[in-house]
Design an enzyme around this catalytic site. Sequence first.
Site: not given
Ligand code: 4NP
Length: 156
Positions: A8, A11, A14-15, A125
């Site tokens: 994702c 990390n 979701r992943s 997300d």
């Molecule tokens: P993930 O979600 O891709 O499912 O882990 C996110 C976690 C953090 C961020 C974006 C998406 N961020 O911008 O910090």
Amino acid sequence: MVKVLFVCLGNICRSPMAEAVFQDLLTVKGLDEKFVVDSAGIADYHVGSSPHEGTLTKLKEHGINANGLMARQVTEEDFVHFDYIIAMDDENIKALNQMKGSQSEAEVKKLLDYLPDSSVNNVPDPYFTGDFDETYELVSQACEYLLHDIRSSQDI
Ligand code: 4NP
């Protein structure tokens, strides 16, 4: 040994959720020794961090082990090491396809490509939606189909 990497953006939501859910399915079905499962992020924002509290809460609610999950970034080596690179959304796929070298034989697909009749193609997300329930339901349903698909194509 079949090697599966979930990807994702960060990390942390979701992943790692998909990694833990898929690993739990393997354990329940006695297939641990036939698979290697990991997860990674496109971005380096959270390298070294534990999963988001929302992901940890959902995993705990479902009795799924979250020990040892720690964010890391996707590397070029992942494209050689892993057989399946399973992304959460179109943006991840775009980034992965840009990184993928000509040597890589990894299958790069979206998790929800495996979920039949899904009206949703990208795993929402929860870092932005705040809805970890919706994400968990999609991830857990799709992981069952992903495992089924891999088992049929690999004869496991
Ligand atoms: P993930 O979600 O891709 O499912 O882990 C996110 C976690 C953090 C961020 C974006 C998406 N961020 O911008 O910090």
